[in-house]
Design an enzyme around this catalytic site. Structure first.
Site, mmCIF file in Angstrom:
data_model
loop_
_atom_site.group_PDB
_atom_site.id
_atom_site.type_symbol
_atom_site.label_atom_id
_atom_site.label_comp_id
_atom_site.label_asym_id
_atom_site.label_seq_id
_atom_site.Cartn_x
_atom_site.Cartn_y
_atom_site.Cartn_z
ATOM 1 N NE ARG A 1 10.436 4.588 1.008
ATOM 2 C CZ ARG A 1 9.998 5.677 0.352
ATOM 3 N NH1 ARG A 1 9.532 5.567 -0.881
ATOM 4 N NH2 ARG A 1 10.036 6.849 0.913
ATOM 5 N N GLY B 1 5.287 -2.641 9.105
ATOM 6 C CA GLY B 1 6.240 -3.122 8.089
ATOM 7 C C GLY B 1 5.816 -2.762 6.668
ATOM 8 C CG HIS B 2 7.952 -4.688 3.525
ATOM 9 N ND1 HIS B 2 7.395 -5.602 2.669
ATOM 10 C CD2 HIS B 2 8.734 -5.386 4.367
ATOM 11 C CE1 HIS B 2 7.842 -6.796 2.964
ATOM 12 N NE2 HIS B 2 8.653 -6.703 4.001
ATOM 13 C CG ASN B 3 4.639 -4.180 0.229
ATOM 14 O OD1 ASN B 3 5.851 -4.245 0.363
ATOM 15 N ND2 ASN B 3 4.069 -3.671 -0.835
ATOM 16 C CB SER C 1 3.268 -8.828 3.117
ATOM 17 O OG SER C 1 4.296 -8.323 2.308
#
Lengths: 341, 341, 341
Positions: A215, A236-238, A256
């Site tokens: 998330r 991964g996140h974002n 990201s």
């Protein structure tokens, strides 16, 4: 089930050349097809072998000129074949029912024709659209929203507040919405960064088995419409993966990263954090992407370089011992000359 | 929830510069923060933009000299911000309760405030400390010991006799205590080596989603205090990972490897069996570690070499075709000279 | 449990040299063994230390000539030791029973001594042989056939129609029978290829934790007799892995690859689609296999090359900056000469 060749022509939007009343009872690969099966041929080598196939009918390209046998002529024979395959395999759908050994939390909403198997856990405030199939062992945590025509295979975990669109398949053992990997150094130790964002999966996405999709720290990790991921992919996140991009098995995408539309990341490639990969990019297998990549590029290697350069280098590397020897020999000859003059 | 800026100053041990009575109702990133949110700024570029942020207050470094607005000055703004984030997000904890659709074996012991969800399976002789949360689908086999303040996400498997410490998070789908990969050739076939050891996870560890951590053949596989692993990490039998080390996504650690303290193994790196990696080592992404690494080194590549050398080589490799050409040209010129003299 | 050294000699088919009445109550590693344990020694360094071991008895190679102490002489000490280890650890088997919190579909058939834990889901028309152990959270979908002496660890998913042989171990979290990764371009989008085949796992196979093994598009993905896979291995659709081959952790095998017998694919290697890898091949760790490999070869690198060549290249690559410098220097000297003559 039996259908006529004419009916098949209608289903795939093709032109029948042969016996339209011919009954077809299945679809099979070129070598396996029997007299009641339909198959397809695209590559010239298969077209030449048409007469050795035992198939009852063959789907071929419109451009194919030879006559004889039962043919269905279409623009895209492989796609047409797949539509027929699907036609013959619709019987495998789960019956709509909610198992008495499933658990549903408070304020559960669902549409028509949902199938919820035993040992499915659904938290509070979860909503499902129509025709959702949840296989055994699926865990859906609180406040998750799932659209219509979604199939979630066994032992998948979807954590709180994630949003799953329509016409989505999530294969077994996948995790959606785990915390991102973020820590702040605090002296010798690390302090966890709470992950308050979500994962949003848009329509027509297929997620492979054993994926882990984190998330967002804030905001969201987003898998856009039409994306397909293979097995054991880490997101991964974002991260944002653009429409209709393809992520092959065991790829790792750091936090990201933004990936454009129609991009292909081949197997076991890794992408460092915060990079931007454009549209229509192809990243070769096992590549280590350490800088952003512009739209339209095809890259390979670690760090990535234009694929053509990488190919040349791959042919040079095994010759390095030879170059080393040559360099030594040249120096020797040079020394001889230097002695003379 | 609303708290005053003064209260925030107390929580993070910082100095308020501005309106201490200002009410703050949330924490958000620099660009997303609204008038009721607090945010943080570290990099000079953000400090320059302070006046464009709409944030109600900003956590800044103590060294920051410009006045104006509502500031909270601390040593480590990011860490302070995270503590405020946590403050605003404590409401998400699961209520303490044991689901009637969980299964508990014989001789089950547990502390206060445990939360055990539906379809959790707990074998015989299992003990949990206080404030343990087991999400749905978690399987805890016989004779496992788990400490206090532990969160185990859905569909995690912890196999027999493993020991889990305090303040530990294990993300969804992870397997702790699978057999190590060990076989003895027996003619054409392989005979399995039984794995009689355990996995021990010390305090303050966080294990990512989809990890597989094998038990020791004898003795233990040990994840020491403060270690953090990302997703899809493989840890072989009898591996020891030292305190506060960081293992990034998709790393593979072969059997009997020892890793020191404060070491970072970047994504997709692989470590061959029986090696020793020192303290404060950094291993670059996708590296193939084939020999032991001394404390303090930063290495990359396959096989590993000093990171600075690896960077130089990465800049040379794309120029190999040019060097090949140059070598050929030099030899030609040499031949010309040799003809003359 | 206590057994005499003579009895141990019988179990392992070895010759006892020492006190046949000596009671042995356990088996342990060389350094850990106490006076009631048996251990083993193979490497010369251990043989030299025999008299410092506190072990009650030692299993040694037949060729070992020194006398004294309690020895058991065998052809393969490690294998003999493992058999004794197993003897002392048979008590860990699950009791045969079917949990009242397991779910079984229609037309379920099973042999003797099956153990089915809580929250196991079994679909319709499933058959199990004798002595099958299904751990909690295992999901077996419709029409799956499982042989005898099979152990399936927690949270494993086996999807419809797959066939599992005899004497098989499947570790936790693994997925057998997910759809292959196959799509046909359909304009901007991709159209899913239905996967109608199965996965067949032959006798004596062990599958690691967190594997994902896709079903065939048509026909089957087949893991042949005696294959062992480590953790987090990906096996694509229609792959065939030949008898007694070893697939180490995090290997990725693309669709339609054929691997021969007694082949070893080392950790994190990747194999491109449709390739053929022969018998008795060894593929080094992290290799990127982009072309087929003949039987008997040992290859490494990306793309793969003979392992010996790869080793030479690995020693040259860190010296590339030196070669670059040398090349420049040689050209300078050449220019000097060219000026003169």
């Amino acid at each position: 089930m039996n259908i006529s060749l004419s009916r098949i022509g209608e289903i795939v939007g093709g032109e029948v050349d042969g016996d339209g009343n011919k009954n077809i009872s299945g679809a099979a690969g070129f070598d396996d097809a029997t007299v009641n099966d339909i198959t397809f041929a695209v590559a010239p080598k298969f077209l030449k072998q048409l007469y050795v196939s035992k198939a009852g009918a063959v789907i071929v390209p419109k451009s194919f000129s030879v006559r004889g046998g039962n043919l269905v002529k279409v623009d895209n024979p492989k796609l047409a074949f797949i539509k027929i395959l699907e036609f013959f395999n619709t019987g495998q759908k789960k019956t709509a029912s909610i198992s008495s050994s499933a658990y549903m939390g408070e304020n559960f909403n669902h549409g028509k024709n949902v199938s919820i198997a035993g040992f499915v856990y659904i938290g509070n405030n979860v909503s499902l659209g129509d025709s959702v199939t949840l296989y055994p062992g699926v865990v859906i945590e609180d406040n998750v929203k799932i659209g219509s025509d979604v199939k979630i295979y066994p032992n998948v975990t979807i954590l709180e507040r994630c949003i799953i669109g329509n016409r989505i398949i999530i294969h077994a053992g996948t995790v959606i919405g785990s915390d991102g990997f973020g820590f702040v150094p605090d002296g010798e130790k690390y302090h966890k960064i709470p992950h308050l964002g979500i994962v949003q999966i848009d329509d027509d996405v297929e997620i492979g088995a054993g994926n882990t999709i984190d998330r967002g720290t804030f905001g969201k990790t987003r898998i856009c419409r039409g994306v397909k991921t293979d097995n054991l992919v880490h997101v991964g996140h974002n991260v944002i993966i653009g429409e209709n991009s393809i992520i092959v098995a065991q790829v790792g995408i750091s936090g990201s990263v933004t990936i454009g539309k129609h991009t292909i990341i081949a197997g076991q490639a890794g992408i460092s954090g915060h990079l931007s990969i454009g549209d229509n990019v192809t990243v070769g297998p096992q590549s280590g992407v350490a800088k952003s990549i512009k739209s339209g590029e095809t890259v390979s290697g670690t760090p990535t370089m234009p694929h053509k350069l990488w190919l040349r280098i791959q042919s040079i590397i095994p010759r390095l011992p030879e170059f080393k020897k040559k360099l030594k020999e040249i120096e020797k000859r040079l020394i001889e000359i230097e002695k003379i003059i």
